[in-house]
Write an enzyme that holds these catalytic residues in place. Structure first.
Site, PDB file in Angstrom:
ATOM      1  N   HIS A  19      -2.090  -2.938  -2.291  1.00 22.73           N
ATOM      2  CA  HIS A  19      -2.153  -3.670  -3.556  1.00 22.73           C
ATOM      3  C   HIS A  19      -2.693  -2.735  -4.635  1.00 22.73           C
ATOM      4  O   HIS A  19      -3.438  -1.786  -4.333  1.00 22.73           O
ATOM      5  CB  HIS A  19      -3.082  -4.872  -3.431  1.00 22.73           C
TER       6      HIS A  19
ATOM      7  N   GLU B  37      -5.041  -3.095  -6.764  1.00 23.45           N
ATOM      8  CA  GLU B  37      -6.510  -3.033  -6.791  1.00 23.45           C
ATOM      9  C   GLU B  37      -7.052  -2.121  -5.698  1.00 23.45           C
ATOM     10  O   GLU B  37      -7.980  -1.336  -5.927  1.00 23.45           O
ATOM     11  CB  GLU B  37      -7.134  -4.419  -6.600  1.00 23.45           C
TER      12      GLU B  37
ATOM     13  N   CYS C 135      -6.434 -11.192  -4.896  1.00 22.88           N
ATOM     14  CA  CYS C 135      -6.313 -12.001  -3.680  1.00 22.88           C
ATOM     15  C   CYS C 135      -7.611 -11.871  -2.868  1.00 22.88           C
ATOM     16  O   CYS C 135      -8.497 -11.094  -3.222  1.00 22.88           O
ATOM     17  CB  CYS C 135      -5.114 -11.524  -2.864  1.00 22.88           C
TER      18      CYS C 135
ATOM     19  N   CYS D 186      -8.408  -8.180  -1.862  1.00 22.31           N
ATOM     20  CA  CYS D 186      -8.850  -7.359  -2.989  1.00 22.31           C
ATOM     21  C   CYS D 186     -10.216  -7.812  -3.506  1.00 22.31           C
ATOM     22  O   CYS D 186     -11.053  -6.978  -3.872  1.00 22.31           O
ATOM     23  CB  CYS D 186      -7.802  -7.381  -4.090  1.00 22.31           C
TER      24      CYS D 186
END
Length: 158
Positions: A57, A59, A87, A90
């Site tokens: 991801h 992040e 999410c 993260c």
């Protein structure tokens, strides 16, 4: 020059630049930047498809880059700007990295872990909490996601 009235917009635009790079790579268009001492020390976008990595991801990649740039896993003076609400994975990484401030664009009613579904970054049972500001440039952040998924549906992709 950063507009002193809207400093978050400046950095969110840089995160949106990363989201555009994800879009152009056929990745879900989420972008993130980490800012420390008024400069970007990390910039990333989703790369799950390219890397075949469910943890890739924006992040997560930006947090790793920022830790490398600072030579420390503790990102105590940093702000994470991300185009979509983080999410649970993260949000957990944000807590682990001790990031004090998170600014996001669009809310994520299906997986948001800062405000929408969970409050991981603000949970007082955790060893660290981050201050969270959502909705910065939310229309722009939402629009690129909607365009991406409309394109995916038109191409018959999941």
């Amino acid at each position: 020059m950063i507009d002193p009235l809207h400093p978050h917009d400046h950095w969110m635009k840089r995160a949106l630049d990363q989201a555009v790079a994800a879009f152009n790579s056929d990745e879900v268009p989420v972008g993130a930047v980490v800012v420390c001492d008024n400069q970007i020390i990390a910039a990333a976008h989703n790369q799950r498809e390219m890397l075949n990595d469910p943890t890739a991801h924006a992040e997560m990649i930006a947090i790793t880059q920022a830790a490398d740039a600072l030579g420390s896993w503790r990102l105590l003076e940093c702000t994470l700007y991300v185009t979509l609400e983080p999410c649970p994975m993260c949000a957990g990484a944000i807590v682990q990295a001790r990031i004090p401030w998170v600014v996001y664009g669009a809310s994520d009613p299906k997986a948001g872990a800062c405000d929408s579904l969970f409050h991981i970054t603000g949970d007082i049972r955790m060893n660290h909490q981050a201050a969270v500001l959502g909705g910065v440039m939310k229309e722009d952040c939402r629009a690129i996601l909607q365009e991406f998924f409309q394109k995916q549906r038109a191409q018959g992709k999941k």
